[in-house]
Design an enzyme around this catalytic site. Structure first.
Site, PDB file in Angstrom:
ATOM      1  N   GLU A 213       0.836  -1.209   0.000  1.00 30.66           N
ATOM      2  CA  GLU A 213       0.000   0.000   0.000  1.00 30.66           C
ATOM      3  C   GLU A 213       0.869   1.256   0.000  1.00 30.66           C
ATOM      4  O   GLU A 213       0.607   2.222  -0.729  1.00 30.66           O
ATOM      5  CB  GLU A 213      -0.893   0.020   1.259  1.00 30.66           C
ATOM      6  CG  GLU A 213      -1.932  -1.090   1.316  1.00 30.66           C
ATOM      7  CD  GLU A 213      -1.429  -2.351   2.018  1.00 30.66           C
ATOM      8  OE1 GLU A 213      -0.200  -2.596   2.014  1.00 30.66           O
ATOM      9  OE2 GLU A 213      -2.271  -3.100   2.540  1.00 30.66           O
ATOM     10  N   GLY A 268       6.509  -1.618  14.502  1.00 31.51           N
ATOM     11  CA  GLY A 268       5.718  -0.558  13.867  1.00 31.51           C
ATOM     12  C   GLY A 268       4.679   0.053  14.797  1.00 31.51           C
ATOM     13  O   GLY A 268       4.566   1.272  14.916  1.00 31.51           O
ATOM     14  N   ARG A 269       3.922  -0.809  15.492  1.00 31.92           N
ATOM     15  CA  ARG A 269       2.821  -0.281  16.300  1.00 31.92           C
ATOM     16  C   ARG A 269       3.300   0.368  17.592  1.00 31.92           C
ATOM     17  O   ARG A 269       2.505   0.899  18.361  1.00 31.92           O
ATOM     18  CB  ARG A 269       1.800  -1.391  16.571  1.00 31.92           C
ATOM     19  CG  ARG A 269       2.367  -2.650  17.182  1.00 31.92           C
ATOM     20  CD  ARG A 269       1.344  -3.790  17.133  1.00 31.92           C
ATOM     21  NE  ARG A 269       1.881  -5.052  17.625  1.00 31.92           N
ATOM     22  CZ  ARG A 269       2.568  -5.918  16.896  1.00 31.92           C
ATOM     23  NH1 ARG A 269       2.840  -5.642  15.627  1.00 31.92           N
ATOM     24  NH2 ARG A 269       3.000  -7.051  17.404  1.00 31.92           N
ATOM     25  N   GLU A 354      -2.976  -6.649  17.191  1.00 30.92           N
ATOM     26  CA  GLU A 354      -1.847  -7.206  16.437  1.00 30.92           C
ATOM     27  C   GLU A 354      -0.828  -7.805  17.405  1.00 30.92           C
ATOM     28  O   GLU A 354      -0.079  -8.709  17.053  1.00 30.92           O
ATOM     29  CB  GLU A 354      -1.193  -6.113  15.566  1.00 30.92           C
ATOM     30  CG  GLU A 354      -0.397  -6.670  14.410  1.00 30.92           C
ATOM     31  CD  GLU A 354       0.006  -5.619  13.378  1.00 30.92           C
ATOM     32  OE1 GLU A 354      -0.663  -5.492  12.336  1.00 30.92           O
ATOM     33  OE2 GLU A 354       1.006  -4.924  13.619  1.00 30.92           O
ATOM     34  N   HIS A 385     -24.992   7.188  22.163  1.00 32.86           N
ATOM     35  CA  HIS A 385     -26.150   7.192  21.263  1.00 32.86           C
ATOM     36  C   HIS A 385     -25.975   6.180  20.133  1.00 32.86           C
ATOM     37  O   HIS A 385     -26.702   6.232  19.137  1.00 32.86           O
ATOM     38  CB  HIS A 385     -26.350   8.595  20.692  1.00 32.86           C
ATOM     39  CG  HIS A 385     -26.659   9.594  21.765  1.00 32.86           C
ATOM     40  ND1 HIS A 385     -27.942   9.868  22.164  1.00 32.86           N
ATOM     41  CD2 HIS A 385     -25.852  10.328  22.558  1.00 32.86           C
ATOM     42  CE1 HIS A 385     -27.911  10.763  23.140  1.00 32.86           C
ATOM     43  NE2 HIS A 385     -26.656  11.065  23.408  1.00 32.86           N
ATOM     44  N   LYS A 505      -1.520 -11.056   2.711  1.00 34.06           N
ATOM     45  CA  LYS A 505      -0.647 -10.285   1.804  1.00 34.06           C
ATOM     46  C   LYS A 505      -0.155 -11.176   0.669  1.00 34.06           C
ATOM     47  O   LYS A 505      -0.178 -10.791  -0.502  1.00 34.06           O
ATOM     48  CB  LYS A 505       0.585  -9.763   2.558  1.00 34.06           C
ATOM     49  CG  LYS A 505       0.343  -8.649   3.551  1.00 34.06           C
ATOM     50  CD  LYS A 505       1.681  -8.174   4.113  1.00 34.06           C
ATOM     51  CE  LYS A 505       1.521  -7.354   5.365  1.00 34.06           C
ATOM     52  NZ  LYS A 505       2.785  -7.060   6.039  1.00 34.06           N
TER      53      LYS A 505
HETATM   54  O1  F6P Z   1       0.510  -5.416   8.193  1.00 34.44           O
HETATM   55  C1  F6P Z   1       1.140  -5.358   9.390  1.00 34.44           C
HETATM   56  C2  F6P Z   1       2.343  -4.472   9.431  1.00 34.44           C
HETATM   57  O2  F6P Z   1       3.475  -5.245   9.283  1.00 34.44           O
HETATM   58  C3  F6P Z   1       2.336  -3.697  10.725  1.00 34.44           C
HETATM   59  O3  F6P Z   1       2.814  -4.408  11.778  1.00 34.44           O
HETATM   60  C4  F6P Z   1       3.120  -2.504  10.355  1.00 34.44           C
HETATM   61  O4  F6P Z   1       2.897  -1.487  11.282  1.00 34.44           O
HETATM   62  C5  F6P Z   1       2.561  -2.211   8.987  1.00 34.44           C
HETATM   63  O5  F6P Z   1       2.364  -3.484   8.420  1.00 34.44           O
HETATM   64  C6  F6P Z   1       3.408  -1.344   8.116  1.00 34.44           C
HETATM   65  O6  F6P Z   1       4.664  -1.886   7.893  1.00 34.44           O
HETATM   66  P1  F6P Z   1       5.818  -1.008   7.298  1.00 34.44           P
HETATM   67  O7  F6P Z   1       6.131   0.081   8.260  1.00 34.44           O
HETATM   68  O8  F6P Z   1       6.965  -1.950   7.114  1.00 34.44           O
HETATM   69  O9  F6P Z   1       5.365  -0.436   5.981  1.00 34.44           O
END
Ligand code: F6P
Length: 541
Positions: A213, A268-269, A354, A385, A505
């Site tokens: 993406e 990432g998170r 996650e 509501h 994916k």
């Molecule tokens: O789809 C899950 C994931 O791997 C997450 O853990 C991560 O935050 C996100 O995709 C984005 O990954 P990246 O920073 O490598 O683009």
């Protein structure tokens, strides 16, 4: 290796407690303990944490703490803070706490103190954000940057998106910051529709720099810039990259000096306090960003050093375990009474689900107990509501966290008192309900009385903070991060990998070529997917 969870002594005690407490009502628990509100609440560093409206008593609380002790929680916390490779399925340390270690005390990974590189990257973030905020960063044609577009997804989007929205009051008045995540072309197109390429800077955020993406959106953004300037040299004026995969970012076309590092020891998170938070720093400035880090750091220390029975994230986590594993609840609602926390749930869903949406323990055995709940919710009062009916009178038990800020950022008549009165009333109504007798005393006839009866006995926590500031927001986020950690330790699962997102994916990669050719290709999918592909191709013709 941990002993099986269900063999813990505290586990057995909790099973017995559960049968016992199920015969009580929160009304009775409050009636029999005049000090309950005080006994089951904590005031620490501007956070008032009331957990008295939970289905617990002292014995249950003690058994929960004992469970954490039996699972050697303190040892696990130390392992994380000292850079041990606790994310074993990826052979990585887990050191988001280092990113906000504002005391700069050394933290080692593979015998190397990582603090200097963190500070260096943060200083670079400061330089870049200052240049943008003061108008010194110019686009290719010499115009000031007015629009910043963060391109990323998951952890490379949700944290910064949530923080920027939460701290909107503190953001630069002349800069617009947008977030593009969805591969649906509508997201990028709608974002760019009103922007001028000459005044727009993209930050491509991707730890791996391979995420479909993000690369698709970044590629289309690059075309948008090149279409206007017809010169590849423009890219260095309009693109920054944040990644652990510098090589791929360079191959994409971002100049080396415009790439900030991410490290494999930050997931990432959990990364919004790393360079992933550059858009946050651009929005709120370096000083406010440091206050955000201070809030995180204060909670990091609280979590590491406070006794378990006075440790807010530990208690939050154990209460979650109590309901998930003994009352068999499947979801947990979080309701911030703050419009600015509109994005908090999206962020928290990734952080929690996650991390703890796992079905095998660290040895790879299927667990025989439930793990991470569905996290959901919405902002109060809107949520009242929308879905509160189910919370009050539905058949599912849904423990809730209520979050409120005592002072408003926008004092407007009595709005804030109304907001807080709703928050308090909901916790009260959930806990104590309204008996049929009380309804009848209000002259409500049968059978309507039954419909208007509230069973109550629904548990909730209440977190009250003084005011929504960068500091208190940092505190709040860190509380939830550590809560998630504790639950993962109790359940003996790996909270810092995310293999569950891979299969989809891979499959999308296989399906993609079929959809890109109107005539279709021979397909080896299941019958349902094949029929769907054929239908899409047919209609597209
Ligand atoms: O789809 C899950 C994931 O791997 C997450 O853990 C991560 O935050 C996100 O995709 C984005 O990954 P990246 O920073 O490598 O683009």
């Amino acid at each position: 290796m941990q002993a099986p969870l269900k063999t813990a002594k505290a586990w057995k005690q909790l099973e017995a407690h559960c049968s016992r407490i199920k015969r009580s009502h929160l009304r009775d628990l409050f009636a029999t303990d005049p000090n309950r509100a005080k006994n089951f609440s904590l005031l620490w560093n501007g956070i008032y944490f009331d957990y008295s409206k939970n289905l617990i008593d002292r014995a249950i609380f003690d058994s929960l703490i004992q469970l954490a002790e039996e699972r050697q929680l303190k040892r696990h916390i130390e392992e994380m803070y000292t850079g041990q490779k606790i994310n074993r399925t990826e052979n990585r340390a887990v050191l988001h706490v280092a990113l906000r270690n504002t005391s700069n005390s050394p933290i080692f990974v593979d015998n190397c103190n990582i603090m200097p590189q963190i500070v260096e990257t943060r200083n670079r973030m400061m330089e870049i954000s200052d240049m943008i905020r003061t108008g010194q960063w110019k686009g290719y044609s010499g115009k000031k940057i007015k629009n910043v577009v963060n391109i990323g997804i998951g952890g490379s989007d949700l944290g910064p998106r949530m923080v920027i929205e939460a701290l909107r009051v503190y953001t630069h008045p002349e800069l617009s910051i947008s977030m593009v995540s969805n591969v649906d072309g509508a997201h990028l197109s709608e974002t760019l529709r009103h922007l001028d390429p000459e005044e727009t800077l993209f930050i491509v955020v991707s730890k791996t720099f391979t995420t479909q993406e993000t690369i698709a959106n970044a590629t289309s953004a690059k075309s948008w810039i090149l279409e206007r300037f017809k010169d590849h040299a423009a890219i260095m004026f309009h693109f920054l990259g944040i990644s652990a995969n510098k090589k791929a970012a360079v191959e994409f076309g971002i100049s080396t000096s415009n790439i900030l590092n991410m490290w494999d020891w930050v997931g990432g998170r959990y990364s919004l306090t790393s360079a992933v938070g550059l858009s946050i720093m651009i929005a709120i400035g370096g000083d406010a960003f440091m206050q955000l880090l201070e809030g995180f750091h204060a909670v990091d220390n609280h979590f590491r050093y406070e006794e378990l029975n006075r440790n807010i994230p530990v208690i939050m986590a154990l209460l979650g375990i109590w309901y998930i594993n003994f009352f068999h609840t499947q979801s947990h609602a979080v309701i911030p009474y703050a419009q600015y926390l509109d994005q908090f749930l999206n962020y928290l869903q990734q952080a929690d689900m996650e991390s703890n949406g796992k079905r095998v323990d660290k040895e790879g055995n299927l667990v025989d107990y439930a793990t991470g709940p569905v996290i959901w919710g919405g902002t109060g009062t809107n949520a009242q509501h929308a879905f509160f009916q189910l919370l009050h009178q539905g058949t599912q038990l849904v423990p809730c966290d209520f979050i409120g800020f005592i002072n408003p950022l926008n004092p407007l008549g009595d709005h804030h008192s109304m907001l807080l009165s709703n928050l308090l009333a909901q916790t009260q109504a959930l806990a104590f309900g309204k008996t049929k007798q009380e309804v009848i005393e209000e002259n409500i006839p049968e059978p309507l009385a039954q419909h208007r009866t509230f069973a109550g006995n629904k548990p909730s926590n209440c977190l009250l903070l003084d005011k929504l500031t960068p500091y208190s927001l940092g505190q709040l986020i860190a509380l939830y991060e550590h809560k998630i950690f504790v639950q993962g330790i109790i359940w003996d699962i790996y909270s810092f990998d995310q293999w569950g997102v891979e299969l989809g994916k891979q499959m999308a990669d296989k399906i993609l070529p079929h959809l890109m050719r109107v005539d279709g290709l021979p397909v080896e999918n299941d019958m349902s997917t094949n029929a769907l592909i054929r239908h899409i191709l047919e209609i597209r013709k």
